[in-house]
Design a protein around this motif. Structure first.
Motif: not given
Length: 61
Positions: A9, A12-17, A19-20, A40
């Motif tokens: 998790y 996954l959150l680090t990758v999403c941050v 990209i954002t 983030g």
């Protein structure tokens, strides 16, 4: 479907941050991207602390 482990998790959150932040930096500017990055990082730290606290409570039972 497999259940994700806590470190998945966080990754996954680090990758999403990341990209954002890249998308915001390209569209809205540097200052807004820094703000999104700080938010983030705060979320990631909160998630890590939550997992650590939960792990400690489960270990003490």
């Amino acid at each position: 479907m497999k259940k994700l482990k806590p470190h998945h998790y966080i990754i996954l959150l680090t990758v999403c941050v990341a990209i954002t932040v890249i998308i915001v930096a390209l569209t809205l500017g540097k200052n807004v991207a820094i703000s999104v990055l700080c938010t983030g990082i705060g979320c990631i730290i909160g998630l890590i602390l939550g997992f650590v606290i939960r792990k400690n409570k489960n270990a003490s039972k």
